[in-house]
Design a protein around this motif. Sequence first.
Motif, PDB file in Angstrom:
ATOM      1  N   UNK A 153       0.835  -1.186   0.000  1.00  0.00           N
ATOM      2  CA  UNK A 153       0.000   0.000   0.000  1.00  0.00           C
ATOM      3  C   UNK A 153       0.880   1.250   0.000  1.00  0.00           C
ATOM      4  N   UNK A 154       0.597   2.154  -0.920  1.00  0.00           N
ATOM      5  CA  UNK A 154       1.306   3.432  -1.007  1.00  0.00           C
ATOM      6  C   UNK A 154       0.274   4.537  -1.187  1.00  0.00           C
ATOM      7  N   UNK A 155       0.673   5.793  -1.061  1.00  0.00           N
ATOM      8  CA  UNK A 155      -0.274   6.893  -1.300  1.00  0.00           C
ATOM      9  C   UNK A 155      -0.862   6.862  -2.707  1.00  0.00           C
ATOM     10  N   UNK A 156      -0.175   6.190  -3.640  1.00  0.00           N
ATOM     11  CA  UNK A 156      -0.659   6.077  -5.013  1.00  0.00           C
ATOM     12  C   UNK A 156      -1.448   4.793  -5.239  1.00  0.00           C
ATOM     13  N   UNK A 157      -1.742   4.074  -4.154  1.00  0.00           N
ATOM     14  CA  UNK A 157      -2.462   2.809  -4.276  1.00  0.00           C
ATOM     15  C   UNK A 157      -1.518   1.629  -4.134  1.00  0.00           C
ATOM     16  N   UNK A 158      -1.999   0.427  -4.454  1.00  0.00           N
ATOM     17  CA  UNK A 158      -1.160  -0.762  -4.375  1.00  0.00           C
ATOM     18  C   UNK A 158      -0.084  -0.725  -5.451  1.00  0.00           C
ATOM     19  N   UNK A 159       1.158  -0.985  -5.066  1.00  0.00           N
ATOM     20  CA  UNK A 159       2.267  -0.978  -6.003  1.00  0.00           C
ATOM     21  C   UNK A 159       3.093  -2.253  -5.821  1.00  0.00           C
TER      22      UNK A 159
END
Length: 283
Positions: free
Chosen positions: A110-116
């Motif tokens: 999980x990242x601020x840009x979504x799942x990476x």
Amino acid sequence: MTSRALLFSAILITALYSIAQTSSAAFDEVEKWKASLTPTGMFSFKTLYSSNPPAQYIAKGQQPGSGITPETDYWQKLVSSMTAFDVRTVEQKDRNGLHIVTLAVSMKMKTPQGLRPRYVTEQQGWQQQGDGWRIVIATHSDVVKMPPALKPNPHLYDATANARTEIDEAVAKAKKFHQRVLLVFGANWCYDCHVLDQAFHQIDVEHRLSKSFQLVHVDIGDDGKKNNDIAADYQVPLAKGIPALAVLDSGGKLLYSQKNGEWESARSMDPADIITFLEKWKP
């Protein structure tokens, strides 16, 4: 990349254990290891590691440590913070009574840009004990954002190529197709050069690259001195590390050259960084 270490360091198992040679049985233990990479599977995960002899973890560039706890703690932490684990066997072989596997592990974070996606390279030495297998030695890479280059192309940088001719041809094509030219200075011994090239072939990156750029790989040779004159012409300080990039317009004029080794640790970059770069410098 300033060193010549091509790949993630392999496990060196010889002389670590006095293990009698055993007949090799059918090996499907990687699936068990993969299946246990869940929050509820960590107990069974730890039982896959040998207690007699005690399993050992090898930190990168070091000798075996005092136990396997750094290895199991590492995976337990990842399991608690990441999801969607996938494990692919890259290589396996028998040596000194051990079955050695190299695994490419991918997961989602999980990242601020979504799942990476994130990636780890794992190496293990399995020993047959009674009617089962146990891991007796293991090591892993750091978590990285770029897929590791576990099987690099040995001909990525052509030692016989005339770099100036290739650049001239690329400029001519760029002019014809209204593109720009991307120069990548590197060498076949450079691990990060292979990581970057592998990223260039990811679908979302490759589409942008092929649409807007002519790509030229400029070989700096085994000694790092080949084509240094070309690097100087395009203001690329190779001493700062490789891969090193420059961008030319369709007339061959220099638009960008890296100055501080911005690309030399490609393994620690995010594919999104490459997309941002291509979008910035496209025609």
